[in-house]
Design an enzyme around this catalytic site. Sequence first.
Site, PDB file in Angstrom:
ATOM      1  N   SER A  10      39.765 -25.748  47.287  1.00 18.17           N
ATOM      2  CA  SER A  10      38.414 -26.302  47.344  1.00 18.17           C
ATOM      3  C   SER A  10      37.925 -26.582  48.753  1.00 18.17           C
ATOM      4  CB  SER A  10      38.353 -27.602  46.529  1.00 18.17           C
ATOM      5  OG  SER A  10      39.296 -28.550  47.006  1.00 18.17           O
ATOM      6  N   TYR A  86      63.417 -18.512  47.477  1.00 18.86           N
ATOM      7  CA  TYR A  86      62.587 -18.304  46.289  1.00 18.86           C
ATOM      8  C   TYR A  86      62.800 -16.888  45.763  1.00 18.86           C
ATOM      9  CZ  TYR A  86      58.492 -19.901  43.552  1.00 18.86           C
ATOM     10  OH  TYR A  86      57.639 -20.340  42.568  1.00 18.86           O
ATOM     11  N   GLY A  93      53.184 -19.996  46.989  1.00 19.12           N
ATOM     12  CA  GLY A  93      52.023 -20.468  47.733  1.00 19.12           C
ATOM     13  C   GLY A  93      52.361 -20.686  49.194  1.00 19.12           C
ATOM     14  N   ASP A  95      50.923 -22.528  51.311  1.00 18.53           N
ATOM     15  CA  ASP A  95      50.874 -23.938  51.677  1.00 18.53           C
ATOM     16  C   ASP A  95      52.194 -24.630  51.368  1.00 18.53           C
ATOM     17  OD1 ASP A  95      50.395 -23.515  48.965  1.00 18.53           O
ATOM     18  OD2 ASP A  95      48.970 -25.170  48.772  1.00 18.53           O
ATOM     19  N   ASP A 116      53.389 -32.850  47.001  1.00 16.35           N
ATOM     20  CA  ASP A 116      52.027 -32.560  47.467  1.00 16.35           C
ATOM     21  C   ASP A 116      51.062 -32.861  46.328  1.00 16.35           C
ATOM     22  OD1 ASP A 116      49.621 -31.545  48.405  1.00 16.35           O
ATOM     23  OD2 ASP A 116      50.547 -29.828  49.381  1.00 16.35           O
ATOM     24  N   THR A 173      39.981 -48.182  26.490  1.00 15.48           N
ATOM     25  CA  THR A 173      40.170 -46.736  26.630  1.00 15.48           C
ATOM     26  C   THR A 173      40.196 -46.293  28.087  1.00 15.48           C
ATOM     27  OG1 THR A 173      39.127 -46.375  24.494  1.00 15.48           O
ATOM     28  CG2 THR A 173      39.268 -44.476  25.960  1.00 15.48           C
TER      29      THR A 173
END
Length: 243
Positions: A10, A86, A93, A95, A116, A173
């Site tokens: 974003s 990995y 990713g 990041d 994160d 709630t």
Amino acid sequence: MNLCIDQGNSRTKIAIFEGERLKKHIIYKHFSSLDVERLFSLYPIDNSIISSVSNIEPSVVNALHRLSKRCVLFDHTTSIPIKNCYDTPATLGQDRLAAAVAAAHLYPSENVLIVDVGSAITYDVVTEQNEYIGGNIAPGLKMRFSVLKQMTKKLPYVEVEAEELIPLFGKNTHDAIAAGVIRGTIFEVKGYMRALAERVAHFETIITGGNNPYIIKSIECAHVEKHLVLIGLNVILNYNENA
């Protein structure tokens, strides 16, 4: 000076480093080649690195290559100062990998758990042998609030301020949802910390990400480093410069 760019889901976060010292940090909703031009006109930038979880605009890449002495487009083929264990490095990713490099740099010869708290919540582990051994991905806080609203007929969408006092059990709630999401995430983080403590004699925990203020006050013995990914990118850029 180094220009480090972390393009997230974003926002785009940039940092300018002089050596290992962070001199400037800026967040952009949209990062363009014009922003690249402006940064190079304002600061004596030599080298640059960009990491993205989405597609990078070609004009941004062209501007970085044109203005930088060295430009690194960070991906799974880039040389890094830790071992990546990995199974599918091309799908990891960037990041997360940059954060792992930063963790190993900040806490050498230590096991490190990286939490994160961003759009998603990721849990990653770097060992004292300088190996990234993997991690997990879970829904982020806003995602959890949204799903409760979307997947039920009557539950509302709840917004919670980071400094808001969250009860253990809600009596209405709003509080029930707030406690379920926020406290549930805190218990999740503590669960990973307990599980890792059963496997290694000692480890450090680093919490990063834009939503870390919601949970950090309830996590003992954790270090907060909001610029962890950018620090990692700077380490990677310097590593490739000196290679």
